[in-house]
Motif scaffolding. Structure first.
Motif, short mmCIF file in Angstrom:
data_model
loop_
_atom_site.label_atom_id
_atom_site.label_comp_id
_atom_site.label_asym_id
_atom_site.label_seq_id
_atom_site.Cartn_x
_atom_site.Cartn_y
_atom_site.Cartn_z
N SER A 175 -3.82 2.14 -10.22
CA SER A 175 -4.99 1.77 -8.95
C SER A 175 -5.85 0.99 -9.66
N GLU A 176 -6.53 0.47 -8.73
CA GLU A 176 -7.85 -0.39 -9.45
C GLU A 176 -8.83 0.42 -10.07
N LYS A 177 -8.78 1.87 -9.77
CA LYS A 177 -9.74 2.79 -10.22
C LYS A 177 -9.21 3.17 -11.66
N ILE A 233 0.75 -1.24 0.12
CA ILE A 233 -0.01 0.05 0.10
C ILE A 233 0.92 1.29 -0.26
N VAL A 265 -1.88 -0.30 -6.49
CA VAL A 265 -1.82 0.44 -5.11
C VAL A 265 -2.97 1.50 -5.13
N ASN A 266 -2.94 2.05 -4.08
CA ASN A 266 -4.00 3.36 -3.56
C ASN A 266 -3.26 4.52 -4.20
N THR A 311 -11.22 -1.79 -15.04
CA THR A 311 -11.11 -0.74 -13.82
C THR A 311 -12.44 -0.09 -14.00
N PRO A 336 -4.01 8.40 -4.51
CA PRO A 336 -4.92 9.62 -4.10
C PRO A 336 -5.51 10.22 -5.36
N GLU A 337 -6.43 10.54 -5.51
CA GLU A 337 -7.15 11.29 -6.79
C GLU A 337 -6.64 12.64 -6.73
#
Length: 412
Positions: free
Chosen positions: A151-153, A10, A193-194, A219, A196-197
């Motif tokens: 990221s997964e997004k 992470i 990983v995460n 995604t 931040p937007e």
């Protein structure tokens, strides 16, 4: 062999560079990295890259695609092979965009799988490719990019030089991709990983599919992709990453000198009526070809009192050609850059050529586009052809920018 279990990693960094450093350090410390090492400041190659790429031809987006652009980095080597093995068209960006935007890989007839694997390496770009220029009207159905973190997004971080973002923006500008063109990245599980937007910017490219050794992530990213080059921003916030040593007022101009095809695209967009002014650009470096100052170069010989031969103002001198250069190579490169002349005077033994354009404005535009142009390993000298004494025309040095009195003319 099944990929070994990896403890989820992470990222907790507060900047993109923090996340990059954490990924690079982790991959090296856990011996997840593969050649070339160390992976710092690279799109990291990793153990299991081949397994991750095996998901690629199973994607529906791959099955439907005809033309696929894949980045030239090591982790995507197998992805490039699968494109060729499926008899689809493979486009590979030129490293750092030095000589153009794409190379189309053309395997030899009857190529075996071993030959196709060679074509998927840097050797393939050197020996089995043809340049693709701005006039190609190519349509790219699927894009593969490298990543340091994702990221997964679907939010992506590259190695920090901005070339993937820029390549995509250029493809949009030339009509090669659209809002629905899927983007894929191939990474190790620890690179998911995460992010931040708040770290994302408008020019950042997002991805639709993430392929790892253990899974395929769709995604569903709805964040808009870049819609083209915003000249006032992209050059300073994206390309500027490459040139931190230069002052903010000079970053854009210096990078234009390093990427000739960008200058060609900028000229075209200006002709189309778009605002191509660079942020903090000095007034004397504005893009309008008619007011661009002559770039600095080696001093030209002083004119003497001998007989003077007129040189048309629509002629551009190109010097310092490689000793083994061929006129066809120069013509191809000029076409890629959108600077093809009406007529070309080739003087190979003197390692120079003269480009004859329709008018002075066309010559000035070409001069602007060709600054910083390389042919092979040689940085070419480009200048407006000028008058010289008759005595210079016969025995002048190869690097002097003057026309010869016995030209060899080659029509493009």
């Amino acid at each position: 062999m099944e990929p070994r279990e990896v403890t989820p990693f992470i990222a907790i960094g507060v900047s993109k560079q923090d996340i990059r450093e954490q990924i690079w350090d982790y991959m090296e410390s856990q011996n997840l990295a593969d050649f070339p090492r160390p992976v710092h400041h690279r799109i990291p190659n990793f153990k299991g890259a081949s397994q991750a790429a095996e998901h690629f031809p199973r994607l529906q987006a791959f099955k439907m695609a005809r033309t696929i652009k894949v980045n030239p980095d090591a982790p995507q080597k197998n992805a490039r092979f699968f494109v060729l093995d499926s008899k689809k068209t493979l486009l590979v960006p030129t490293p750092r965009l030095r000589t153009g935007l794409f190379n189309k890989i053309i395997p030899p007839p009857g190529a075996t799988k071993d030959v196709l694997r060679r074509c998927a390496t840097s050797e393939g770009v050197r020996n089995y490719s043809a340049p693709v220029g701005l006039d190609s009207r190519v349509l790219v159905d699927l894009v593969v990019v490298g990543s340091v973190a994702v990221s997964e997004k679907g939010w992506r971080i590259g190695k920090g030089e901005g070339y993937a973002d820029l390549e995509y923006a250029m493809m949009v500008s030339m009509g090669a991709v659209g809002p629905g063109t899927p983007v894929v990245t191939i990474v190790h599980d620890c690179q998911v990983v995460n992010i931040p937007e708040t770290l994302l910017e408008d020019h950042d490219l997002t991805v639709d599919y993430i392929l790892t050794p253990t899974r395929v992530i769709t995604t569903g990213c709805e964040r808009p992709k870049p819609t083209g080059i915003t000249w006032s921003k992209d050059f300073t916030s994206v390309i500027g990453k490459c040139l931190k040593a230069f002052s903010s007022a000079m970053i854009s101009w210096e990078m234009l000198g390093k990427i000739p095809i960008l200058r060609s695209l900028r000229c075209r967009e200006e002709q189309a009526g778009k605002d191509v002014t660079l942020r903090d650009e000095p007034r004397h470096l504005l893009a309008t070809p008619s007011i661009v100052r002559k770039p600095r170069g080696p001093p030209l010989p002083e004119l003497g009192s001998g007989q003077v031969e007129d040189v048309p103002s629509n002629t551009v001198y190109v010097g310092n050609l490689p000793r083994d250069a061929r006129v066809s190579e120069l013509k191809t490169a000029l076409g890629v850059l959108g600077a093809a002349p009406l007529r070309l005077t080739w003087q190979g033994p003197q390692r120079r050529a003269f480009l004859h354009y329709r008018d002075a404005a066309s010559a000035q535009r070409a001069l602007f586009c060709l600054q910083g142009f390389h042919l092979g390993a040689n940085a070419l000298k480009v200048a407006r052809a000028r008058q010289q004494r008759t005595s210079d025309l016969v025995g002048g040095r190869a690097e002097e920018p003057h026309p010869d009195h016995r030209p060899s003319v080659a029509d493009p």
